[in-house]
Enzyme design. Sequence first.
Site, PDB file in Angstrom:
ATOM      1  N   ARG A  37      13.635   9.978   3.673  1.00 47.84           N
ATOM      2  CA  ARG A  37      13.901   8.554   3.883  1.00 47.84           C
ATOM      3  C   ARG A  37      14.705   8.338   5.161  1.00 47.84           C
ATOM      4  NH1 ARG A  37      11.556   6.397  -0.239  1.00 47.84           N
ATOM      5  NH2 ARG A  37      11.649   7.459  -2.258  1.00 47.84           N
ATOM      6  N   ASP A  38      14.327   7.295   5.907  1.00 49.18           N
ATOM      7  CA  ASP A  38      15.048   6.935   7.127  1.00 49.18           C
ATOM      8  C   ASP A  38      16.451   6.456   6.753  1.00 49.18           C
ATOM      9  OD1 ASP A  38      13.967   6.041  10.223  1.00 49.18           O
ATOM     10  OD2 ASP A  38      15.903   5.260   9.541  1.00 49.18           O
ATOM     11  N   ILE A  39      17.443   6.891   7.514  1.00 51.75           N
ATOM     12  CA  ILE A  39      18.838   6.555   7.219  1.00 51.75           C
ATOM     13  C   ILE A  39      19.123   5.074   7.478  1.00 51.75           C
ATOM     14  CG2 ILE A  39      19.862   6.989   9.503  1.00 51.75           C
ATOM     15  CD1 ILE A  39      22.001   8.686   8.059  1.00 51.75           C
ATOM     16  N   ASN A 100       6.745   5.723  17.462  1.00 54.25           N
ATOM     17  CA  ASN A 100       7.400   5.216  18.666  1.00 54.25           C
ATOM     18  C   ASN A 100       7.320   6.294  19.740  1.00 54.25           C
ATOM     19  OD1 ASN A 100       8.199   2.747  17.558  1.00 54.25           O
ATOM     20  ND2 ASN A 100       9.950   3.705  16.561  1.00 54.25           N
ATOM     21  N   VAL A 109      14.484  10.251  18.812  1.00 53.42           N
ATOM     22  CA  VAL A 109      14.451  11.669  18.440  1.00 53.42           C
ATOM     23  C   VAL A 109      13.144  12.254  18.970  1.00 53.42           C
ATOM     24  CG1 VAL A 109      14.540  13.348  16.559  1.00 53.42           C
ATOM     25  CG2 VAL A 109      15.798  11.184  16.347  1.00 53.42           C
ATOM     26  N   HIS A 113       7.609  12.268  15.000  1.00 54.80           N
ATOM     27  CA  HIS A 113       7.793  11.783  13.622  1.00 54.80           C
ATOM     28  C   HIS A 113       6.976  10.519  13.409  1.00 54.80           C
ATOM     29  CE1 HIS A 113      11.005  10.254  16.216  1.00 54.80           C
ATOM     30  NE2 HIS A 113      10.924   9.123  15.528  1.00 54.80           N
ATOM     31  N   HIS A 115       6.567   7.173  11.190  1.00 50.92           N
ATOM     32  CA  HIS A 115       7.241   6.232  10.296  1.00 50.92           C
ATOM     33  C   HIS A 115       6.233   5.684   9.294  1.00 50.92           C
ATOM     34  CE1 HIS A 115      10.928   5.511  12.894  1.00 50.92           C
ATOM     35  NE2 HIS A 115      10.096   5.944  13.816  1.00 50.92           N
TER      36      HIS A 115
HETATM   37  P1  5GP Z   1      12.595   6.722  16.513  1.00 49.62           P
HETATM   38  O1  5GP Z   1      13.480   5.576  16.909  1.00 49.62           O
HETATM   39  O2  5GP Z   1      12.859   7.953  17.371  1.00 49.62           O
HETATM   40  O3  5GP Z   1      11.154   6.394  16.396  1.00 49.62           O
HETATM   41  O4  5GP Z   1      13.019   7.085  15.026  1.00 49.62           O
HETATM   42  C1  5GP Z   1      14.112   7.866  14.690  1.00 49.62           C
HETATM   43  C2  5GP Z   1      14.519   7.428  13.317  1.00 49.62           C
HETATM   44  O5  5GP Z   1      15.416   8.409  12.789  1.00 49.62           O
HETATM   45  C3  5GP Z   1      15.267   6.094  13.284  1.00 49.62           C
HETATM   46  O6  5GP Z   1      14.519   5.168  12.502  1.00 49.62           O
HETATM   47  C4  5GP Z   1      16.609   6.449  12.660  1.00 49.62           C
HETATM   48  O7  5GP Z   1      17.078   5.453  11.756  1.00 49.62           O
HETATM   49  C5  5GP Z   1      16.342   7.768  11.962  1.00 49.62           C
HETATM   50  N1  5GP Z   1      17.501   8.624  11.870  1.00 49.62           N
HETATM   51  C6  5GP Z   1      18.421   8.879  12.848  1.00 49.62           C
HETATM   52  N2  5GP Z   1      19.339   9.758  12.398  1.00 49.62           N
HETATM   53  C7  5GP Z   1      18.984  10.079  11.116  1.00 49.62           C
HETATM   54  C8  5GP Z   1      19.549  10.963  10.129  1.00 49.62           C
HETATM   55  O8  5GP Z   1      20.554  11.630  10.344  1.00 49.62           O
HETATM   56  N3  5GP Z   1      18.904  11.003   8.921  1.00 49.62           N
HETATM   57  C9  5GP Z   1      17.799  10.278   8.656  1.00 49.62           C
HETATM   58  N4  5GP Z   1      17.267  10.407   7.430  1.00 49.62           N
HETATM   59  N5  5GP Z   1      17.227   9.447   9.564  1.00 49.62           N
HETATM   60  C10 5GP Z   1      17.825   9.353  10.776  1.00 49.62           C
END
Ligand code: 5GP
Length: 130
Positions: A37-39, A100, A109, A113, A115
């Site tokens: 799950r996303d944080i 993304n 990140v 990944h 979503h």
């Molecule tokens: P991006 O913005 O790179 O597409 O998505 C990265 C996602 O990782 C974001 O939606 C963010 O909320 C999530 N995220 C960042 N740090 C953590 C973490 O420590 N744990 C979890 N479960 N999600 C994280």
Amino acid sequence: MTSTETAYDESCLFCRIVAGQIPATVVRDNADFLAFRDINPQAPTHVLVIPKAHGYRDVGELAAKNPELAGRLLAEGAEVARQEGLPDFADIPGYRLVFNTDDAAGQTVYHVHLHVLGGDALGHFGSAPH
Ligand code: 5GP
Ligand code: ZN
């Protein structure tokens, strides 16, 4: 493992989650993929699906270097959605899969990944109002 993959990059947040060094709420775990799950959820259901291997910074690189793994990542996303009940969700069925890619899309990140979002009407997408 392909020549571009590494098993683990200690500077990578998602590799640290795969290694169990950072806790996460895991919803699906198998040999090649982890879903958690996303944080900071952007919908009632918001799950991230990643290949466990490090070495693909975004979906374009993954698709170019390992199309077979890219295809299976999409299937994992659909399976997570099914497991979360999204295709049959009584109030509003369906879901969205998102990659993304780089700064314009807010990628933070650089371990590819997917979503998986659902559980409510998701609204439209595109440029933020400005
Ligand atoms: P991006 O913005 O790179 O597409 O998505 C990265 C996602 O990782 C974001 O939606 C963010 O909320 C999530 N995220 C960042 N740090 C953590 C973490 O420590 N744990 C979890 N479960 N999600 C994280
Ligand atoms: Zn990584």
